[in-house]
Design a protein around this motif. Sequence first.
Motif, PDB file in Angstrom:
ATOM      1  N   THR A 473     -18.445 -51.303  16.301  1.00 23.50           N
ATOM      2  CA  THR A 473     -17.382 -50.749  17.142  1.00 23.50           C
ATOM      3  C   THR A 473     -17.383 -51.388  18.514  1.00 23.50           C
ATOM      4  O   THR A 473     -16.330 -51.788  19.048  1.00 23.50           O
ATOM      5  N   GLU A 474     -18.593 -51.496  19.113  1.00 17.71           N
ATOM      6  CA  GLU A 474     -18.682 -52.080  20.445  1.00 17.71           C
ATOM      7  C   GLU A 474     -18.271 -53.541  20.431  1.00 17.71           C
ATOM      8  O   GLU A 474     -17.573 -54.013  21.327  1.00 17.71           O
ATOM      9  N   SER A 476     -16.251 -54.987  18.264  1.00 20.11           N
ATOM     10  CA  SER A 476     -14.821 -55.093  17.962  1.00 20.11           C
ATOM     11  C   SER A 476     -13.980 -54.839  19.204  1.00 20.11           C
ATOM     12  O   SER A 476     -12.947 -55.472  19.413  1.00 20.11           O
ATOM     13  N   LYS A 477     -14.417 -53.884  20.031  1.00 21.22           N
ATOM     14  CA  LYS A 477     -13.697 -53.631  21.271  1.00 21.22           C
ATOM     15  C   LYS A 477     -13.625 -54.884  22.123  1.00 21.22           C
ATOM     16  O   LYS A 477     -12.579 -55.223  22.690  1.00 21.22           O
ATOM     17  N   GLN A 481     -10.402 -57.159  23.072  1.00 22.07           N
ATOM     18  CA  GLN A 481     -10.119 -57.337  24.495  1.00 22.07           C
ATOM     19  C   GLN A 481      -9.793 -58.785  24.816  1.00 22.07           C
ATOM     20  O   GLN A 481      -8.919 -59.067  25.642  1.00 22.07           O
ATOM     21  N   ARG A 523     -23.235 -57.090  26.288  1.00 19.74           N
ATOM     22  CA  ARG A 523     -23.151 -55.713  25.819  1.00 19.74           C
ATOM     23  C   ARG A 523     -24.344 -55.369  24.924  1.00 19.74           C
ATOM     24  O   ARG A 523     -24.839 -54.233  24.962  1.00 19.74           O
TER      25      ARG A 523
END
Length: 668
Positions: A473-474, A476-477, A481, A523
């Motif tokens: 999820t992180e 993919s964000k 972006q 990240r």
Amino acid sequence: MATNDGRPADTEAAEHERQFCEILEYSPAALLVVDEEGLLLFHNARLRDLLGYEKDELDRIHTSEFWYDLDQRSQIIASLRDRGGRLLNEKVVWRTKSGQLLHLLLTYAQVAYRGGHISFVGGKRVLWVYDVTALTQHEFQVVEQERQLREILDYCPAAVCVVDEEGRILFHNWRMRDLLGYEKYELELFDTKLFWHDLGHRERIIELLRARGGQLLNEEVVWKTRRGELLTLLISYVQVAYAGGHVAVSGGKRLFWLYDITPLRRAEQARLRSERRLGEAIESISEGFVCYDGEDRLVICNSCYRNLLYPGMEIELSAGKTFESIIRNAAERGYVPDATGRVEEWVAERLRQHRNPGEPQVQRRNNGRWVMVSERRTEDGGTVAVYSDITELKQREQDLTEKSNALTALSSKLAKYLAPQVYDSIFTGRQDVKIVSTRKKLTVCFSDLVGFTEITDKMESEDLTHLLNHYLTEMSKIALQYGATIDKYVGDAIVMFFGDPATLGVKEDALACVQMAIAMQKRIGELAEDWRNTGIETPLRCRIGIHTGYCTVGNFGSDDRMDYTMVGGTVNLASRLEHEAPPGGVLISFETYALVKDETRCEERGHVQVKGIAQPVATYAVMGAKDAEQASTALLRLELDADRMSGDERKAAADTLRRALETLEKGV
């Protein structure tokens, strides 16, 4: 000889003569005595006053000077001879002294014929003269007035007729002839029965005249013209009396007026036909139709209007009913669900809408029907409205809304299985769902987690699932972006590319991909502390490989199942670079390096031999954006657990430390 009173007889006779002459002198009628030649022997005061002469002027004047028409004088003399000297009341015209004309009545009262001459006793002629000028002028006026009256009647726009007791025409005017098509002589004593189309109607009118005292106004009848055409007439008997069993007026005559109303009746019939056709047309409309006048009173409506709004219900919809009373009655009886519990408020709202119509309105009826009301004002201030049954349309709309909501929910679910760019291109119609592909230059990115297999052996499946989903999820964000198209997830690996279906240009796509990779590594470092707190002892590290080159991209698969992806050597090389990348590092090819070197700090890592590629591949490690080197303050963070590191990881860490040391020494 003496009289009884002792006076002489001649004296008494003289007195009588004097008295007689005095009586004649002041007689109201003019008196003349003329001799056989026509010379005036005696006249009285009335004659002098009448003709304007003095007494001495008339002594032995020749009476021919008085006559206006001498021929008439000669005719009178001849008549006197023929009639023995007696002639009564002959109208003549004389002249006064001033030349004015007088109308006189002459009477020769004592005349005898002797010896071939007109003579009286002593050879005299006596006549009386009466002034009838005023009477004659009045007669002239009466005659003129009668002439004018006849002329007025003759050219009156209404026909005038006088008939006798048998119904024969005694008088008629020009309009009568023009109306019925006859000549004047043809209508003399014409039997009016021949005009009547319905003789029974004529008899009924005669009975009405008798019953009403002879007065009958404005009775419609049908008469025939000379050519047999039928006319609708308005007949009025204005002066009628019943006498002796007959309809009669003074002198046994009957007077009536006729007015031609045929055009009016034809227009009325045409209007009635038009109204009937209009009513039939309105009735044939498949939608409800209603019209209100300027005072909001019902003029006309069709049965569809009643059946649509009040099916099977008793509602008075007669002409003249006000709009307010109709809608109030409907609201109070519960025919309009929206008015339940708020009748007055609803009526006020409906009246405002009705008097200031705008866009069509939709009403819900108590039988489950939906009605659309379209109203429009007319030039005379009235309102026409069309009521359309849109129940089926409403049901379709509701079904469509439900299906649309279901489709939206389904598309939202499907969107999670597709890259947003692919999803948008398909649902906006820019891309068709069919097996087709194109050749484009893309920047391809592969990433996966180092040592994920070892972690799976140490974690429960539920925790592992949560960890993996959190990681993906992180990542993919970040990918979205920067504009990446996520091709697929393969376990912990993510396959992405830039340049399709949308592209900013080859160089911009490559730079966005590298910047995305840097952001992902950053990240991962931030998430490491969170994962440690959840019980993951070994930190998760990611390796990323990037290559730029030509690929075949599009829909691949079958008609029943297809996938939007890319194929080609570029894809394979990006995958190999990901395997060669150190943990926590980003390894790119020379093709990518050439595009991003101006904005990204990279270090050459030499050539590597990868499976499936004949020639060695030049590689570069991404160290970060060049902007970072220009920062005024540097931040160093070092976490090292040599016991848990593999040989390759120790080697990569040593290289990183050496580069950091060189950077620090340059700055001293």
